[in-house]
Scaffold this motif. Structure first.
Motif, PDB file in Angstrom:
ATOM      1  N   LEU A   2       0.844  -1.198   0.000  1.00  0.00           N
ATOM      2  CA  LEU A   2       0.000   0.000   0.000  1.00  0.00           C
ATOM      3  C   LEU A   2       0.877   1.246   0.000  1.00  0.00           C
ATOM      4  N   ALA A   3       0.635   2.161  -0.946  1.00  0.00           N
ATOM      5  CA  ALA A   3       1.483   3.357  -1.024  1.00  0.00           C
ATOM      6  C   ALA A   3       0.775   4.582  -0.473  1.00  0.00           C
ATOM      7  N   VAL A   4      -0.393   4.383   0.105  1.00  0.00           N
ATOM      8  CA  VAL A   4      -1.199   5.514   0.536  1.00  0.00           C
ATOM      9  C   VAL A   4      -1.371   5.471   2.049  1.00  0.00           C
ATOM     10  N   ILE A   5      -1.229   6.647   2.685  1.00  0.00           N
ATOM     11  CA  ILE A   5      -1.425   6.721   4.135  1.00  0.00           C
ATOM     12  C   ILE A   5      -2.930   6.715   4.439  1.00  0.00           C
ATOM     13  N   ASN A   6      -3.331   5.883   5.372  1.00  0.00           N
ATOM     14  CA  ASN A   6      -4.720   5.887   5.822  1.00  0.00           C
ATOM     15  C   ASN A   6      -4.823   6.879   6.983  1.00  0.00           C
ATOM     16  N   SER A   7      -5.278   8.091   6.681  1.00  0.00           N
ATOM     17  CA  SER A   7      -5.223   9.175   7.677  1.00  0.00           C
ATOM     18  C   SER A   7      -6.091   8.886   8.902  1.00  0.00           C
ATOM     19  N   LYS A   8      -7.084   8.011   8.728  1.00  0.00           N
ATOM     20  CA  LYS A   8      -7.967   7.687   9.871  1.00  0.00           C
ATOM     21  C   LYS A   8      -7.189   6.953  10.973  1.00  0.00           C
ATOM     22  N   ASN A   9      -6.071   6.360  10.613  1.00  0.00           N
ATOM     23  CA  ASN A   9      -5.280   5.626  11.606  1.00  0.00           C
ATOM     24  C   ASN A   9      -4.050   6.390  12.076  1.00  0.00           C
ATOM     25  N   VAL A  10      -4.048   7.698  11.859  1.00  0.00           N
ATOM     26  CA  VAL A  10      -2.876   8.497  12.272  1.00  0.00           C
ATOM     27  C   VAL A  10      -3.307   9.533  13.322  1.00  0.00           C
ATOM     28  N   SER A  11      -2.598   9.566  14.448  1.00  0.00           N
ATOM     29  CA  SER A  11      -2.856  10.593  15.469  1.00  0.00           C
ATOM     30  C   SER A  11      -1.620  11.459  15.636  1.00  0.00           C
ATOM     31  N   VAL A  12      -1.843  12.752  15.839  1.00  0.00           N
ATOM     32  CA  VAL A  12      -0.740  13.658  16.172  1.00  0.00           C
ATOM     33  C   VAL A  12      -0.800  13.874  17.681  1.00  0.00           C
ATOM     34  N   ILE A  13       0.354  13.690  18.344  1.00  0.00           N
ATOM     35  CA  ILE A  13       0.384  13.821  19.811  1.00  0.00           C
ATOM     36  C   ILE A  13       1.335  14.953  20.184  1.00  0.00           C
ATOM     37  N   LEU A  14       0.793  15.966  20.819  1.00  0.00           N
ATOM     38  CA  LEU A  14       1.643  17.070  21.288  1.00  0.00           C
ATOM     39  C   LEU A  14       1.938  16.806  22.759  1.00  0.00           C
ATOM     40  N   CYS A  15       3.224  16.619  23.045  1.00  0.00           N
ATOM     41  CA  CYS A  15       3.620  16.230  24.394  1.00  0.00           C
ATOM     42  C   CYS A  15       4.063  17.470  25.187  1.00  0.00           C
ATOM     43  N   ARG A  16       3.373  17.741  26.255  1.00  0.00           N
ATOM     44  CA  ARG A  16       3.656  18.876  27.151  1.00  0.00           C
ATOM     45  C   ARG A  16       3.878  20.211  26.416  1.00  0.00           C
ATOM     46  N   PRO A  17       2.962  20.569  25.489  1.00  0.00           N
ATOM     47  CA  PRO A  17       3.151  21.867  24.801  1.00  0.00           C
ATOM     48  C   PRO A  17       2.973  23.018  25.785  1.00  0.00           C
TER      49      PRO A  17
END
Ligand code: SAH
Length: 256
Positions: A2-17
């Motif tokens: 698979l060459a495509v990112i499945n965005s539904k399975n991606v989380s961005v985590i901001l640690c102690r901003p």
């Protein structure tokens, strides 16, 4: 693969901003690139008014769905694969890949696994303890001053993941000229180049071989071949007109 990112399975985590503005700007960057799962760990200041001001109206949904955790370990519990981002190389950060290599690596994983992208606090970045929770470390190559603004780092990583998706779904495949179209073009070029005395009529193929090699190297498209043939036709037409004009003038004034 698979060459495509499945965005539904991606989380961005901001640690102690530290700054709510960076949370808002990160949410906006995610929204621009088609990601919507934002987790925030132990924020120093979570002033929603300041966050939403930077997120703008469109990304407010990302902020409203944002989940806040007490510590990184808890936030990462449901995730299968974790990528840490770091401005610094060396030390405990042994194998760090460059951001442009991330998408091909993550794309197959995101089909069936939840992936987290972890970003550190503005002042010190992720600690060694945070980094130990990551499967992979990624760096955005920069000039000597390597520390990007937090939200800008989020934007570049999300862009890299998105970039792979858009190029994979719409590859540009031009229609190359076929052999018949190419041979027709070379014959026409030879004819016109002899007529205008650019090449000698006794051995035109010697020069034409160079021209053929040039054309082969270019990988000419069908559209380009028809442009060149159109130019040849126009030169022929112009030459014929000039010749007939000359004949007419000589008939009208034989002493000319
Ligand atoms: N002063 C810190 C950088 C903090 S910047 C340090 O030297 O480590 C805040 C966060 O943005 C970082 O923790 C990282 O997650 C991300 N970031 C900033 N610059 C980056 C870079 N060049 N490559 C990857 N991530 C970067």
């Amino acid at each position: 693969m698979l060459a495509v990112i499945n965005s539904k399975n991606v989380s961005v985590i901001l640690c102690r901003p530290r700054y709510p503005e960076n949370i808002g700007a990160a949410a906006r960057a995610m929204c621009n690139m088609g990601f919507d799962q934002l987790l925030v760990v132990d924020p120093q200041n979570c002033d929603l008014t300041r966050i939403l001001k930077m997120a703008t109206h469109t990304a407010s949904q990302v902020v409203e769905q944002m989940q806040v955790y007490q510590n990184l370990q808890t936030a990462l519990e449901p995730l299968h694969y974790v990528v840490g981002t770091t401005a610094r190389l060396g030390g405990q950060r042994q194998s760090v890949i460059s951001a442009d290599r991330l998408a091909p690596e993550l794309a197959p994983l995101t089909a069936n696994n939840r992936v987290g992208l972890v970003f550190g606090p503005e002042d010190r970045g992720l600690t060694n303890e945070d980094l130990r929770l990551c499967h992979r470390l990624v760096n955005i190559p920069t000039a000597e001053f390597s520390s990007l603004n937090l939200a800008q780092a989020v934007m570049i990583i999300c862009y890299e993941l998105r970039r792979d998706r858009s190029t994979a779904s719409k590859p540009f495949v031009p229609r190359l000229a076929n052999r018949q179209e190419l041979d027709g073009m070379y014959a026409q070029l030879k004819d016109v180049l002899v007529k205008i005395s650019y090449i000698q009529p006794d051995n035109p193929d010697y020069f034409m071989n160079n021209l053929r090699q040039f054309g082969t190297r270019m990988g000419l498209q069908a559209k380009e071949v028809s442009i060149i043939r159109g130019i040849c036709r126009q030169i022929n037409w112009y030459g014929k007109n000039c010749y007939q004009d000359g004949l007419k003038r000589r008939r009208e004034d034989p002493c000319d």
